[in-house]
Enzyme design. Sequence first.
Site, PDB file in Angstrom:
ATOM      1  N   ASP A  28       0.830  -1.212   0.000  1.00 53.94           N
ATOM      2  CA  ASP A  28       0.000   0.000   0.000  1.00 53.94           C
ATOM      3  C   ASP A  28       0.864   1.260   0.000  1.00 53.94           C
ATOM      4  OD1 ASP A  28      -2.356   1.417  -0.013  1.00 53.94           O
ATOM      5  OD2 ASP A  28      -2.736   1.220   2.135  1.00 53.94           O
ATOM      6  N   ARG A  41      -0.930   9.177 -10.127  1.00 51.75           N
ATOM      7  CA  ARG A  41      -0.932   7.968  -9.291  1.00 51.75           C
ATOM      8  C   ARG A  41      -0.299   6.773 -10.007  1.00 51.75           C
ATOM      9  NH1 ARG A  41      -4.163   7.556  -4.842  1.00 51.75           N
ATOM     10  NH2 ARG A  41      -4.442   5.336  -5.248  1.00 51.75           N
ATOM     11  N   ASN A  76     -11.008  -2.489  -5.237  1.00 52.30           N
ATOM     12  CA  ASN A  76     -10.237  -1.574  -6.090  1.00 52.30           C
ATOM     13  C   ASN A  76     -10.889  -1.329  -7.458  1.00 52.30           C
ATOM     14  OD1 ASN A  76      -6.999  -2.739  -4.840  1.00 52.30           O
ATOM     15  ND2 ASN A  76      -8.215  -0.976  -4.168  1.00 52.30           N
ATOM     16  N   ARG A 202      -4.978  -1.761   8.900  1.00 56.91           N
ATOM     17  CA  ARG A 202      -6.167  -2.564   8.643  1.00 56.91           C
ATOM     18  C   ARG A 202      -5.833  -3.661   7.649  1.00 56.91           C
ATOM     19  NH1 ARG A 202      -7.732   2.794   6.861  1.00 56.91           N
ATOM     20  NH2 ARG A 202      -7.121   3.060   4.694  1.00 56.91           N
TER      21      ARG A 202
HETATM   22  C1  IPE Z   1      -5.442  -2.714  -0.072  1.00 56.84           C
HETATM   23  O1  IPE Z   1      -5.097  -1.388  -0.278  1.00 56.84           O
HETATM   24  C2  IPE Z   1      -5.469  -3.442  -1.378  1.00 56.84           C
HETATM   25  C3  IPE Z   1      -4.179  -3.625  -2.020  1.00 56.84           C
HETATM   26  C4  IPE Z   1      -3.013  -3.324  -1.522  1.00 56.84           C
HETATM   27  C5  IPE Z   1      -4.223  -4.245  -3.320  1.00 56.84           C
HETATM   28  P1  IPE Z   1      -6.213  -0.262  -0.430  1.00 56.84           P
HETATM   29  O2  IPE Z   1      -5.484   1.010  -0.576  1.00 56.84           O
HETATM   30  O3  IPE Z   1      -7.156  -0.628  -1.493  1.00 56.84           O
HETATM   31  O4  IPE Z   1      -6.967  -0.362   0.974  1.00 56.84           O
HETATM   32  P2  IPE Z   1      -7.791   0.738   1.778  1.00 56.84           P
HETATM   33  O5  IPE Z   1      -8.785   1.320   0.822  1.00 56.84           O
HETATM   34  O6  IPE Z   1      -6.824   1.758   2.259  1.00 56.84           O
HETATM   35  O7  IPE Z   1      -8.411  -0.010   2.906  1.00 56.84           O
HETATM   36  C1  IPE Z   2      -1.553   0.244  -3.338  1.00 59.39           C
HETATM   37  O1  IPE Z   2      -1.354   1.618  -3.388  1.00 59.39           O
HETATM   38  C2  IPE Z   2      -1.790  -0.358  -4.704  1.00 59.39           C
HETATM   39  C3  IPE Z   2      -3.173  -0.769  -4.950  1.00 59.39           C
HETATM   40  C4  IPE Z   2      -4.144  -0.793  -4.082  1.00 59.39           C
HETATM   41  C5  IPE Z   2      -3.491  -1.164  -6.313  1.00 59.39           C
HETATM   42  P1  IPE Z   2      -2.574   2.625  -3.369  1.00 59.39           P
HETATM   43  O2  IPE Z   2      -2.956   2.916  -4.774  1.00 59.39           O
HETATM   44  O3  IPE Z   2      -3.668   2.132  -2.502  1.00 59.39           O
HETATM   45  O4  IPE Z   2      -1.876   3.899  -2.722  1.00 59.39           O
HETATM   46  P2  IPE Z   2      -2.500   4.899  -1.667  1.00 59.39           P
HETATM   47  O5  IPE Z   2      -3.039   4.089  -0.532  1.00 59.39           O
HETATM   48  O6  IPE Z   2      -3.573   5.664  -2.374  1.00 59.39           O
HETATM   49  O7  IPE Z   2      -1.353   5.750  -1.263  1.00 59.39           O
HETATM   50 MG    MG Z   3      -4.098   2.385  -0.543  1.00 60.38          MG
END
Ligand code: IPE
Ligand code: IPE
Ligand code: MG
Length: 248
Positions: A28, A41, A76, A202
């Site tokens: 994450d 992003r 996602n 989490r």
């Molecule tokens: C969890 O990250 C899913 C992955 C790393 C693929 P998210 O960024 O989607 O989770 P939340 O929304 O912060 O809980």
């Molecule tokens: C994790 O990084 C990758 C995926 C969930 C695909 P994020 O895209 O959730 O990055 P943040 O949480 O917005 O920084």
């Molecule tokens: Mg994230």
Amino acid sequence: MSFSPPGSAPAPELDPHRMPLHVAVIMDGNGRWARRRLLNRLRGHEAGAETVRRIVRASRETGIAYLTLYAFSTENWQRPTTEVTGLMGLLERFLDGEAAGLMENNIRLRTIGQRQRLPAGVRAALERAIEATAANDGMTLILALSYGGRDEIVAMARDLAREAAAGRLDADRIDAHTVAAHLSTAGIPDPDLLIRTSGEMRISNFLLWQIAYAEIFFTDTLWPDFSREEFLSILGAYQRRERRFGRV
Ligand code: IPE
Ligand code: IPE
Ligand code: MG
């Protein structure tokens, strides 16, 4: 993947007899990494793909048997279409680019999650890599793609209900082994160690059943910045924890 030779010598401070068999990672923080640099992003996801290479290599070298990476959750799909499309394109390029490295390093690729929901190009790249690496036995890399723990549990419940209704399964004989055998991780040992980067504390619907007794480590480091050194230091900290499994 330009791996160094697949020597399985652990870093000196790690006890080779106490390595986790299965490490699971919630990768994450790609978006925040990009935002801090005023980048799109997707640049964050691209940087995150570099970290995937780094951590796969470090896992292979330290002798970890199973590495599961949470790459895309069932939730996602609700992100903006441009991000979802960009991620899927990146995934496809990543798979095609890594296939040779997986072979060189004797790594088997598997996936968990709703493969049928992925775009055809990603599915095809996955099928190629999974088939090509099926006989590799140095390490198993499991990508969680369109994966959700609740979705997996729902699918398991449906399977068991169907088997019971068809008279092939006695409901009173369902136990934890029956449940585990009907999850997408059937045959894969439960994770010993779960790592989440980016400071969020989490689980976000990852491996809900399987992490019952995993040791959990949270780090504030954003995934693109997650280094081999930090990974090894978490492995070291894991080895210093006492796992009790409910006993004294
Ligand atoms: C969890 O990250 C899913 C992955 C790393 C693929 P998210 O960024 O989607 O989770 P939340 O929304 O912060 O809980
Ligand atoms: C994790 O990084 C990758 C995926 C969930 C695909 P994020 O895209 O959730 O990055 P943040 O949480 O917005 O920084
Ligand atoms: Mg994230």
